[in-house]
Design a protein around this motif. Structure first.
Motif, mmCIF file in Angstrom:
data_model
loop_
_atom_site.group_PDB
_atom_site.id
_atom_site.type_symbol
_atom_site.label_atom_id
_atom_site.label_comp_id
_atom_site.label_asym_id
_atom_site.label_seq_id
_atom_site.Cartn_x
_atom_site.Cartn_y
_atom_site.Cartn_z
ATOM 1 N N GLY A 142 -42.596 16.921 -56.012
ATOM 2 C CA GLY A 142 -42.354 18.343 -55.835
ATOM 3 C C GLY A 142 -40.868 18.665 -55.810
ATOM 4 N N PRO A 143 -40.519 19.934 -55.916
ATOM 5 C CA PRO A 143 -39.102 20.332 -55.874
ATOM 6 C C PRO A 143 -38.415 19.979 -54.553
ATOM 7 C CG PRO A 143 -40.475 22.125 -56.716
ATOM 8 C CD PRO A 143 -41.406 21.071 -56.192
ATOM 9 N N ASP A 144 -39.219 19.686 -53.508
ATOM 10 C CA ASP A 144 -38.644 19.262 -52.226
ATOM 11 C C ASP A 144 -38.537 17.740 -52.124
ATOM 12 O OD1 ASP A 144 -41.319 18.640 -52.117
ATOM 13 O OD2 ASP A 144 -41.697 19.554 -50.157
ATOM 14 N N VAL A 191 -45.929 1.561 -60.704
ATOM 15 C CA VAL A 191 -45.908 2.960 -60.273
ATOM 16 C C VAL A 191 -45.163 3.751 -61.340
ATOM 17 C CG1 VAL A 191 -45.113 4.610 -58.536
ATOM 18 C CG2 VAL A 191 -45.908 2.334 -57.821
ATOM 19 N N ALA A 192 -45.743 4.869 -61.742
ATOM 20 C CA ALA A 192 -45.088 5.722 -62.731
ATOM 21 C C ALA A 192 -45.024 7.150 -62.203
ATOM 22 C CB ALA A 192 -45.827 5.682 -64.067
ATOM 23 N N PHE A 193 -43.796 7.635 -62.029
ATOM 24 C CA PHE A 193 -43.583 9.049 -61.728
ATOM 25 C C PHE A 193 -43.517 9.822 -63.040
ATOM 26 C CE2 PHE A 193 -41.916 7.632 -57.604
ATOM 27 C CZ PHE A 193 -42.292 8.674 -56.762
ATOM 28 N N VAL A 194 -44.092 11.002 -63.043
ATOM 29 C CA VAL A 194 -43.942 11.926 -64.165
ATOM 30 C C VAL A 194 -43.310 13.191 -63.609
ATOM 31 C CG1 VAL A 194 -45.110 13.268 -65.937
ATOM 32 C CG2 VAL A 194 -45.933 10.966 -65.370
ATOM 33 N N SER A 195 -42.132 13.538 -64.134
ATOM 34 C CA SER A 195 -41.410 14.691 -63.600
ATOM 35 C C SER A 195 -40.822 15.482 -64.758
ATOM 36 C CB SER A 195 -40.307 14.217 -62.646
ATOM 37 O OG SER A 195 -39.788 15.280 -61.899
ATOM 38 N N THR A 196 -41.257 16.732 -64.884
ATOM 39 C CA THR A 196 -40.812 17.542 -66.019
ATOM 40 C C THR A 196 -40.355 18.921 -65.547
ATOM 41 O OG1 THR A 196 -43.069 18.360 -66.413
ATOM 42 C CG2 THR A 196 -42.396 16.386 -67.625
ATOM 43 N N GLY A 197 -39.467 19.511 -66.324
ATOM 44 C CA GLY A 197 -39.040 20.878 -66.070
ATOM 45 C C GLY A 197 -37.719 20.972 -65.320
ATOM 46 N N GLY A 198 -36.993 22.006 -65.617
ATOM 47 C CA GLY A 198 -35.672 22.202 -65.034
ATOM 48 C C GLY A 198 -35.679 22.394 -63.529
ATOM 49 N N SER A 199 -36.800 22.834 -62.964
ATOM 50 C CA SER A 199 -36.857 23.036 -61.512
ATOM 51 C C SER A 199 -36.742 21.721 -60.754
ATOM 52 C CB SER A 199 -38.163 23.736 -61.115
ATOM 53 O OG SER A 199 -39.275 22.898 -61.371
ATOM 54 N N LYS A 205 -31.892 14.267 -59.411
ATOM 55 C CA LYS A 205 -30.571 13.645 -59.301
ATOM 56 C C LYS A 205 -30.369 13.049 -57.902
ATOM 57 C CE LYS A 205 -25.597 14.522 -59.788
ATOM 58 N NZ LYS A 205 -25.345 13.407 -60.743
ATOM 59 N N GLU A 206 -30.772 13.790 -56.879
ATOM 60 C CA GLU A 206 -30.624 13.291 -55.510
ATOM 61 C C GLU A 206 -31.474 12.037 -55.280
ATOM 62 O OE1 GLU A 206 -28.713 13.997 -52.907
ATOM 63 O OE2 GLU A 206 -27.605 15.429 -54.127
ATOM 64 N N VAL A 207 -32.713 12.073 -55.774
ATOM 65 C CA VAL A 207 -33.619 10.939 -55.551
ATOM 66 C C VAL A 207 -33.123 9.690 -56.263
ATOM 67 C CG1 VAL A 207 -35.932 10.072 -56.110
ATOM 68 C CG2 VAL A 207 -35.661 12.323 -55.053
ATOM 69 N N LEU A 208 -32.652 9.851 -57.503
ATOM 70 C CA LEU A 208 -32.264 8.687 -58.303
ATOM 71 C C LEU A 208 -30.804 8.267 -58.106
ATOM 72 C CD1 LEU A 208 -34.070 9.454 -61.683
ATOM 73 C CD2 LEU A 208 -34.813 7.965 -59.823
ATOM 74 N N GLU A 209 -29.950 9.198 -57.688
ATOM 75 C CA GLU A 209 -28.519 8.894 -57.610
ATOM 76 C C GLU A 209 -27.888 9.170 -56.250
ATOM 77 O OE1 GLU A 209 -26.363 11.004 -60.631
ATOM 78 O OE2 GLU A 209 -27.688 10.351 -62.251
ATOM 79 N N GLY A 210 -28.511 10.037 -55.464
ATOM 80 C CA GLY A 210 -27.834 10.572 -54.291
ATOM 81 C C GLY A 210 -27.725 9.614 -53.134
ATOM 82 N N ARG A 211 -26.672 9.791 -52.371
ATOM 83 C CA ARG A 211 -26.495 9.007 -51.144
ATOM 84 C C ARG A 211 -27.569 9.339 -50.124
ATOM 85 N NH1 ARG A 211 -20.021 10.091 -50.579
ATOM 86 N NH2 ARG A 211 -19.385 9.048 -52.508
ATOM 87 N N GLU A 212 -28.094 10.558 -50.217
ATOM 88 C CA GLU A 212 -29.130 10.984 -49.283
ATOM 89 C C GLU A 212 -30.516 10.651 -49.818
ATOM 90 O OE1 GLU A 212 -28.283 12.198 -46.313
ATOM 91 O OE2 GLU A 212 -26.216 11.911 -46.948
ATOM 92 N N GLY A 213 -30.584 9.857 -50.878
ATOM 93 C CA GLY A 213 -31.855 9.581 -51.540
ATOM 94 C C GLY A 213 -33.012 9.263 -50.617
ATOM 95 N N PRO A 214 -32.862 8.296 -49.679
ATOM 96 C CA PRO A 214 -34.000 7.932 -48.827
ATOM 97 C C PRO A 214 -34.547 9.082 -47.987
ATOM 98 C CG PRO A 214 -32.322 6.238 -48.759
ATOM 99 C CD PRO A 214 -31.723 7.399 -49.503
ATOM 100 N N ALA A 215 -33.787 10.170 -47.838
ATOM 101 C CA ALA A 215 -34.295 11.321 -47.102
ATOM 102 C C ALA A 215 -35.448 11.979 -47.859
ATOM 103 C CB ALA A 215 -33.179 12.338 -46.868
ATOM 104 N N PHE A 216 -35.502 11.740 -49.157
ATOM 105 C CA PHE A 216 -36.578 12.315 -49.966
ATOM 106 C C PHE A 216 -37.727 11.301 -50.058
ATOM 107 C CE2 PHE A 216 -32.775 14.493 -51.439
ATOM 108 C CZ PHE A 216 -33.194 15.819 -51.439
ATOM 109 N N PRO A 217 -38.951 11.735 -49.753
ATOM 110 C CA PRO A 217 -40.071 10.792 -49.817
ATOM 111 C C PRO A 217 -40.158 10.036 -51.143
ATOM 112 C CG PRO A 217 -40.749 12.790 -48.708
ATOM 113 C CD PRO A 217 -39.361 13.043 -49.197
#
Length: 253
Positions: A142-144, A191-199, A205-217
């Motif tokens: 999700g966007p969150d 495991v395969a994530f599917v993520s599409t769309g500009g939203s 970017k945060e999940v794959l690159e961010g320092r705060e990544g682990p904060a996102f499930p």
């Protein structure tokens, strides 16, 4: 872990066939090795994409598939929020998967009992595993940054013992759901994530690159001994600066 692969497609139209091939190739491998293919499905936009692309394959054989759900809404099967109901209408009713190969919740039960009941079904299906080891889990985000029904800052993120957990306060309706826990997700062979769309661009970017990544499930999905794919389209990948794969047309994963 076999390593994370971030694979970017121009649009969801090119992503869909690659996803279908990933599913069928892992199915062939699993059936050859273990006599069956166990797959965990997620809802949302994945339902129509996956159903359309798999049904377009001329030699699809689901007779040895066992399909469960990464999470499910505790609603009746004819409710438009029922993930099983959507897959039944768009996919299961059109392929040769046996009824015994579809692991569904009992939506007539209270949410805690529903989670217990689904846990029992998974334990019967995976009797030799402490946590079920699925051949493939298909996830959305999700966007969150939530995945399954594991939401940011929710106590369920720290669950280490349960296979399936109830959630009665989902920040996204409907509020009552059951969800696989991280120990199950991270036990999967693939495991395969599917993520599409500009939203999705900012959170991806945060999940794959961010320092705060682990904060996102979604960033906590790190299979212990399995493969991890992120299949995304150009709009979702717009903010990424990491190295990604851009397969040629028709390339197989």
């Amino acid at each position: 872990m076999a390593g994370r692969r971030v694979v970017v497609f121009p649009s969801s139209a090119e992503l869909g066939p690659a996803l279908a091939h990933l599913v069928t190739s892992r199915a062939e491998k699993a059936i050859a090795s273990r006599g069956r293919f166990t797959v965990g499905l997620s809802g949302g936009s994945l339902v129509s994409m996956l159903s359309k692309e798999l049904l377009a394959m001329s030699d699809l054989d689901c007779s040895k598939w066992v399909a469960g759900f990464c999470d499910e809404r505790v609603v009746s099967f004819d409710d438009p929020d029922s993930t099983y109901g959507l897959y039944k209408n768009q996919f299961f009713s059109k392929v040769n998967i046996p009824d015994s190969g579809i692991l569904v919740i009992d939506p007539s039960l209270p949410v805690n009992d529903c989670a217990e009941d689904y846990t029992c079904k998974l334990k019967k299906t995976f009797p030799d595993d402490e946590f079920p080891v699925f051949d493939l889990l298909l996830l959305g985000m999700g966007p969150d940054g939530h995945t399954c029904s594991l939401f940011p800052d929710h106590p369920l993120l720290e669950e280490t013992k349960k296979i399936v957990a109830p959630i009665s306060d989902s920040p996204k309706p409907p509020p009552q759901r059951v969800t696989m826990t991280f120990p199950v997700v991270n036990s999967a062979r693939c495991v395969a994530f599917v993520s599409t769309g500009g939203s999705k661009a900012t959170v991806l970017k945060e999940v794959l690159e961010g320092r705060e990544g682990p904060a996102f499930p979604a960033a906590r999905v790190v299979p212990t001994n399995g493969e991890l794919f992120w299949l995304v389209d150009d709009p979702a990948a717009a903010s990424l600066t990491i190295q990604v794969e851009r397969p040629s047309s028709g390339a197989k994963l």
